[in-house]
Motif scaffolding. Sequence first.
Motif, PDB file in Angstrom:
ATOM      1  N   CYS A  88      42.029  27.853  34.952  1.00 29.03           N
ATOM      2  CA  CYS A  88      42.040  27.696  36.410  1.00 29.03           C
ATOM      3  C   CYS A  88      43.217  26.830  36.873  1.00 29.03           C
ATOM      4  O   CYS A  88      43.381  26.587  38.060  1.00 29.03           O
ATOM      5  CB  CYS A  88      40.722  27.079  36.884  1.00 29.03           C
ATOM      6  N   PRO A  90      41.268  33.574  44.023  1.00 27.57           N
ATOM      7  CA  PRO A  90      40.930  33.072  45.356  1.00 27.57           C
ATOM      8  C   PRO A  90      42.117  32.666  46.210  1.00 27.57           C
ATOM      9  O   PRO A  90      41.996  32.528  47.425  1.00 27.57           O
ATOM     10  CB  PRO A  90      40.049  31.851  45.050  1.00 27.57           C
ATOM     11  N   ASN A  98      39.115  25.515  43.880  1.00 22.81           N
ATOM     12  CA  ASN A  98      37.671  25.568  43.581  1.00 22.81           C
ATOM     13  C   ASN A  98      37.301  24.849  42.285  1.00 22.81           C
ATOM     14  O   ASN A  98      36.134  24.847  41.886  1.00 22.81           O
ATOM     15  CB  ASN A  98      37.204  27.025  43.481  1.00 22.81           C
ATOM     16  N   LEU A  99      38.293  24.254  41.633  1.00 27.26           N
ATOM     17  CA  LEU A  99      38.004  23.544  40.383  1.00 27.26           C
ATOM     18  C   LEU A  99      37.561  22.118  40.705  1.00 27.26           C
ATOM     19  O   LEU A  99      38.281  21.364  41.363  1.00 27.26           O
ATOM     20  CB  LEU A  99      39.261  23.517  39.493  1.00 27.26           C
ATOM     21  N   CYS A 142      33.747  25.295  37.921  1.00 29.33           N
ATOM     22  CA  CYS A 142      34.123  26.083  39.092  1.00 29.33           C
ATOM     23  C   CYS A 142      32.994  25.990  40.122  1.00 29.33           C
ATOM     24  O   CYS A 142      31.846  26.314  39.805  1.00 29.33           O
ATOM     25  CB  CYS A 142      34.316  27.541  38.669  1.00 29.33           C
ATOM     26  N   ILE A 172      32.289  27.784  42.564  1.00 30.54           N
ATOM     27  CA  ILE A 172      31.753  29.073  43.047  1.00 30.54           C
ATOM     28  C   ILE A 172      31.453  30.028  41.879  1.00 30.54           C
ATOM     29  O   ILE A 172      31.404  31.239  42.067  1.00 30.54           O
ATOM     30  CB  ILE A 172      32.715  29.733  44.062  1.00 30.54           C
ATOM     31  N   LEU A 197      31.349  34.516  41.834  1.00 31.44           N
ATOM     32  CA  LEU A 197      32.674  35.130  41.625  1.00 31.44           C
ATOM     33  C   LEU A 197      32.638  36.648  41.820  1.00 31.44           C
ATOM     34  O   LEU A 197      33.487  37.224  42.489  1.00 31.44           O
ATOM     35  CB  LEU A 197      33.196  34.806  40.212  1.00 31.44           C
ATOM     36  N   LEU A 215      36.109  38.332  43.316  1.00 29.06           N
ATOM     37  CA  LEU A 215      37.223  37.661  42.634  1.00 29.06           C
ATOM     38  C   LEU A 215      37.395  38.242  41.231  1.00 29.06           C
ATOM     39  O   LEU A 215      37.060  37.628  40.214  1.00 29.06           O
ATOM     40  CB  LEU A 215      36.988  36.148  42.614  1.00 29.06           C
ATOM     41  N   CYS A 239      39.282  36.370  38.373  1.00 33.78           N
ATOM     42  CA  CYS A 239      38.507  35.325  37.684  1.00 33.78           C
ATOM     43  C   CYS A 239      37.498  35.953  36.728  1.00 33.78           C
ATOM     44  O   CYS A 239      37.314  35.501  35.598  1.00 33.78           O
ATOM     45  CB  CYS A 239      37.748  34.458  38.688  1.00 33.78           C
TER      46      CYS A 239
HETATM   47  S1  SF4 Z   1      36.978  30.570  38.034  1.00 33.53           S
HETATM   48 FE1  SF4 Z   1      38.417  31.312  39.605  1.00 33.53          FE
HETATM   49  S2  SF4 Z   1      37.634  30.426  41.557  1.00 33.53           S
HETATM   50 FE2  SF4 Z   1      36.656  29.310  39.879  1.00 33.53          FE
HETATM   51  S3  SF4 Z   1      37.958  27.493  39.579  1.00 33.53           S
HETATM   52 FE3  SF4 Z   1      38.652  29.055  38.122  1.00 33.53          FE
HETATM   53  S4  SF4 Z   1      40.308  30.165  39.165  1.00 33.53           S
HETATM   54 FE4  SF4 Z   1      39.172  29.002  40.718  1.00 33.53          FE
END
Ligand code: SF4
Length: 297
Positions: A33, A45, A56-57, A63, A65, A69, A74, A77
Motif C-alpha cells: 500500500c 483508490p 487508507n493505510l 487498511c 476499508i 474493497l 477497488l 487492491c
Molecule cells: S488495500 Fe488498497 S485501499 Fe487499502 S490501504 Fe492498501 S492500497 Fe489503500
Amino acid sequence: MAQITDENMYLDNSIHYIDHLKPQCEKCFGLCCVALYFSVQDGFPTDKSAGTPCPNLEADFRCMIHEKLGALGLKGCVAYECFGAGQQVSQVTFAGQNWRLKSASADLMFAVFLIMQQLHEMCWYLTEALSFKLASPICEEIRKALYETERITQLPPHSLREFNLSAHRTKIKVLLRNVSKLVRSEISRINKVTFNADKERKATADFFGRDLRKRDLRCADLRGACLIAANLEGVDLSGTDFIGADFRDANVRGANLSKSIFLTQSQINVAKGNSNTKLPLTLFHPKHWDAKDNTNE
Ligand code: SF4
C-alpha cells in the motif's frame, strides 16, 4: 473413462509447502500500500507515486476499508498478490523494523519489497511445479531452482537490491515452460485430449469479451492471455496453463479450474465465479463471489 485426479496429478501433501507463500498482512508493514505506484484507472483508490502511503493505510498498517474493497470496486487492491513477500521483507529482511520508525531505510525497504515480490512469485510457481507428480522427470531441476530462489530471498537488503533479477527470471521462465509442456502433455494423455504444445498460443493476445463456452481449451497454453470479460462459464479447463493470464471480470461460474496449472489467488479474486466453480487445492473461493454484484452481468 480415465480422468486426471488429485491422486495422479499431485504428490502427497504437496500443497502444504505453499502456505508460507500466502500473504500474512498482520506481519507486514503495509508495504504493497506504500511501495507501489498506482492509479484510480487501475482500480486503486487514488493516484499516487511509489513510496507514498495510500490514504487508507492506518498507523498500525491496516487498511481502513479492507472489508469493503470488493464492494467499492477497488480491483487493483483485490487483485494485488505479494506471495508472502510483505511478511518476508518486514520480519526477516528488515528484522521487524518498520519504515515509519526507520525512515532512513524506507526507500531501500520499498525497493527490496518489489524484488522480493517477484522472487516469491517464482517460488510459488516452482513449488506448484514440484507438486506435480506428472513433472517428476525434471523434479531435480525444479528442486534446485526453488532452492536457489529461496536462498536469494534470504540475502541482506543491499544484496537483494543489487541482484540481477532479470537473468534469474529468464532461467525460471524456461524451466516453467518445460514443466508446462510436460504436465499438459501428460494430462492430455490421461484425459485423451489431442495435445499440441502451442495450442491457442498464437491466439492468446485477445480473448477480450469473447464467448469461449464452446471452445475446447483443455491443456491449452493460455500464458499471458487476455481473458478480460471472457465467458468461460461451465468450461472444463483441465491442464490449461494460465500463468500471467488476465482474468478481470472473466465469467468462470461453474468452470472446472481444479486441474488448471499456474493459476493464482489474485487471478481468481478478479474473476466472476460462484460456488460451482472448481478451483485447485491451493486456492479458495473469494467471499465476494457470493455478493450481489457478482451475480449480475
Ligand atoms: S488495500 Fe488498497 S485501499 Fe487499502 S490501504 Fe492498501 S492500497 Fe489503500
